[in-house]
Scaffold this active site. Sequence first.
Site, mmCIF file in Angstrom:
data_model
loop_
_atom_site.group_PDB
_atom_site.id
_atom_site.type_symbol
_atom_site.label_atom_id
_atom_site.label_comp_id
_atom_site.label_asym_id
_atom_site.label_seq_id
_atom_site.Cartn_x
_atom_site.Cartn_y
_atom_site.Cartn_z
ATOM 1 N N GLY A 189 0.342 8.516 2.932
ATOM 2 C CA GLY A 189 0.877 9.861 2.976
ATOM 3 C C GLY A 189 2.352 9.919 3.337
ATOM 4 N N ASP A 218 -3.679 10.348 9.838
ATOM 5 C CA ASP A 218 -4.012 9.651 8.594
ATOM 6 C C ASP A 218 -4.805 8.390 8.903
ATOM 7 O OD1 ASP A 218 -4.233 9.161 5.918
ATOM 8 O OD2 ASP A 218 -2.210 8.352 5.677
ATOM 9 N N LYS A 265 8.199 -0.276 5.802
ATOM 10 C CA LYS A 265 7.689 1.044 5.420
ATOM 11 C C LYS A 265 8.866 1.900 4.985
ATOM 12 C CE LYS A 265 4.441 4.278 5.821
ATOM 13 N NZ LYS A 265 3.007 4.197 5.842
ATOM 14 N N GLY A 295 4.711 7.388 2.597
ATOM 15 C CA GLY A 295 5.577 6.528 1.817
ATOM 16 C C GLY A 295 4.883 5.216 1.514
ATOM 17 N N GLY A 316 0.834 -1.193 0.000
ATOM 18 C CA GLY A 316 0.000 0.000 0.000
ATOM 19 C C GLY A 316 0.863 1.235 0.000
#
Length: 819
Positions: free
Chosen positions: A512, A627, A530, A514, A509
Amino acid sequence: MEAFSLLLLCFSLLNLIAFCAPRDTINTLQSIGDGETLVSADETFALGFFSPGTSKNRYVGIWYNKDPTKAIVWVANREKPLTDSSGVLKVNTTGILVLLDSNNSLIWSSNTTGSARNPVAKLLNSGNFVVQDDSNSDTEDFVWQSFDYPGDTILPGQKLGRNFATGLNRRTISWKSSDDPSPGSFSYQVEIDGYPQLVLREGTTKRFRFGSWNGIQFSGGPQLKNDSVFRFSIISDEEEVYSVFWLVDSSVHQRVQITSDGFCQRASWSGGNTGWIKISHLPVDYCDYYGNCGAYASCDTNRFPMCNCLDGFVQNTTDSSSGCVRRTSLSCNHSDGFVKFSGLKLPDTEGTRFNRSMRLEDCRILCWNDCSCMAYAALDVSKGPNGCLLWFGNLIDMKVMSASDEDIYIKMAGIEVEAIEQNRSTKSKKRKLKIIIAVSCVLSFGILILCLAFIIYGWKKPHKGKIKEETESGAINSHHDEDDLELPLFDMCTITSATSNFSSDNILGTGGFGSVYKGILENGREIAVKRLSQNSSQGLQEFKNEVMHIAKLQHRNLVKLLGYCIQAGERILIYEFMRNKSLDFFIFDCEKGKLLDWPKRFLIINGIVRGLLYLHQDSRHRIVHRDLKAGNILLDDELNPRISDFGLARSFVGNENQANTRHIVGTYGYLSPEYIVDGIYSTKSDVYSFGVLVLEIVSGKRNRGFIHIDHNFNLLGHAWTLFSEGKCLQIVDPSIKDSIHLPEVLRSIHVSLLCVQRNSEDRPSMSCVLTMLSSEWALPQPKKPGFFIERDVVGNRSSSSNNKLLSVNNLTVTQVCPR
Ligand SMILES: *[C@@H]1O[C@H](CO)[C@@H](O)[C@H](O)[C@H]1NC(C)=O
Ligand SMILES: *[C@@H]1O[C@H](CO)[C@@H](O)[C@H](O)[C@H]1NC(C)=O
Ligand SMILES: *[C@@H]1O[C@H](CO)[C@@H](O)[C@H](O)[C@H]1NC(C)=O
Ligand SMILES: *[C@@H]1O[C@H](CO)[C@@H](O)[C@H](O)[C@H]1NC(C)=O
Ligand SMILES: *[C@@H]1O[C@H](CO)[C@@H](O)[C@H](O)[C@H]1NC(C)=O
Ligand SMILES: *[C@@H]1O[C@H](CO)[C@@H](O)[C@H](O)[C@H]1NC(C)=O
Ligand SMILES: *[C@@H]1O[C@H](CO)[C@@H](O)[C@H](O)[C@H]1NC(C)=O
Ligand SMILES: *[C@@H]1O[C@H](CO)[C@@H](O)[C@H](O)[C@H]1NC(C)=O
């Protein structure tokens, strides 16, 4: 003289009372016309003419006399309505009840079998409308009774089941709709093809099995128990098989109804204006629906996937939806054996054979000697296992029931029996070993503590001051330890090889901050990697501090940080990998949405609340997520929600003032008005996003890209409008319609609308949300939500905002859910 006239007055008054008091009986000379009623002696029930719902047709029925909602429990002419108010109900001299219209033509008549010399029709206190001989009106000797011909409702004292002698089948059939009492598509009855069981059908297909009775409970409804007001019993012998319930407290009314949408529902009313309260509502979950998992599979709502083959069985490769097949086929030469399975709802008993007087050992031999016998079980376990029940076809419709205490023995090839028994015994040995280790640890720890206490106690008196110093320095030390939390620093090579050099195939996925990649370490452990976007001016030491800070945020509803990596200008965080992906993967898909029924969704909502509450309040530093969205709610193996991407906004976007103007992190559709318009964020911005998220969970639709044919509103506007009109159930996701718990759903929608109010001060805090969701207090009326219509806001900001975030603007989600 005066005395005489007084007497006369009294007599006429008495006459008047006798005339006016409601009657409960009619004889062959009397009749009931439209507008008149019979009322039972204790005034609980009334019989008369009525029109259901919005219909204009007239029916003769029985209802609760004092119930403001006038719940109808029985209808005489459900198949043939009267079209005007000219109907008359009579009992004729043969003891037959007849309903005639103005032309004296027959609309309905009772199916009277006996005969009476002087018949009367009477409405009893139980709600039973009977025809009996006037001379023995005290006996239960009825020529005819409405209890033998149930409509969609079973009342206390009414039998549901069969009489083998008379062939009578007392079964319930739902209404077509609330406006039409004619027989609908759902029926509920005792089925006797095989060992008797209670089955709810839609047309001719099975929908839900309440199951067979084992002397203690129903295999598909162990929840049904005697309680403080409700008692029931089951009679099953050569002559009759039926269930009956009664109430201990006469001030409480309960009824069981097959609703027109196909649920078996028990409701309770304790008089007054309180209305009926739903006590149970079956089927409840995915596993209750008949045969969802196919043959030889068990369905478990606490596992994912819910359908699992029984031990010794594997998925049918030609057609996996048909269930499972034997790993080793039976040889049928007495080398086969049996494996015991516990805690399962017994499979469908259609086509089974049974013998009440046989012992379980003989049952086993009978099954063993019969090649076509697939399994056996005891019939009655109330006095130890007794009786014999044999299955011959595929075993279907087994649900994992923690409350089930009946075993089933399934025939298996000899080698399978051995393998499974070995497997099980090693498992239980391991469990025993674990317990032994745990116990001995606790014991030795206890002894250690005792020793220490003794030593300290022995030292305490002579060295008081010194001890204090020592413990203080100890505390400082432990504080140090906490700061130097050992978070592994991963090597860049490890990460690149784990993710196949950040291959785009591995992307899970993008958000916002990265992209996230799936990775597999050399030891086989799966991780989520991530890779932060490179827009931070932060120094390495600051980054490290920030990571340590995030690592300390530990809560069962947050994703756990496993390590980090700073190398070659990259900043990378390594998280535990969640196999069940994220919430958006389920709720926005009509097929997968069915796997998350309402109880699960409600648990998820509550989990998110706890996770957010921890971030906002309980962690040492107040964290605003910024987020929060369905894609950032990951689901662990038990489908618990785990919030991911927390703590990033604070540190990885740089200076906070800059963040306001340059980068709006987050995802449109979830962003609060004050954040988008003024760049102000606070915990209340998260509350807003949470509100959006809850609406999405309930409705199965995205706020972004929500489209409705009637108006231009987004999901929030749509929900708020429906809410104001009192129709908010319309937004509920069709794939969970069968499992919803009404009060929870209504409360969730209400709370979510409070969370998305335009003015941030009006929104509740997360701790308040937690209380509101779990209490029954009245909630304030929500004001208009932040964004009613999506498009105007997006238009304003599109020039100055990050394009990646806006790309979702073009996304339209159309769901066509087959039902
Ligand atoms: C009573 O009504 C039934 C049904 O209409 C009819 O068959 C029967 O003959 C009636 N009996 C008398 C005595 O009228
Ligand atoms: C009674 O009969 C008349 C003539 O046959 C008919 O027009 C009318 O609709 C009937 N009424 C009812 C209630 O069936
Ligand atoms: C009336 O009873 C007979 C025999 O008892 C039965 O065959 C028939 O189906 C019944 N009719 C109704 C409408 O229940
Ligand atoms: C419920 O209680 C009654 C007695 O009040 C008893 O006869 C009946 O067997 C009980 N039912 C069950 C299922 O235990
Ligand atoms: C596997 O599924 C197919 C298709 O439904 C069915 O015909 C077949 O009988 C199944 N196999 C077994 C062993 O049940
Ligand atoms: C039973 O059949 C299996 C295979 O079908 C065979 O291996 C086994 O030897 C047989 N056992 C006996 C006792 O005949
Ligand atoms: C049931 O089992 C008993 C005892 O084993 C036996 O005597 C009886 O014949 C069986 N009944 C039937 C109908 O098979
Ligand atoms: C033994 O148990 C494990 C874990 O439940 C399972 O994966 C495996 O298939 C089992 N083996 C056999 C022979 O049933």
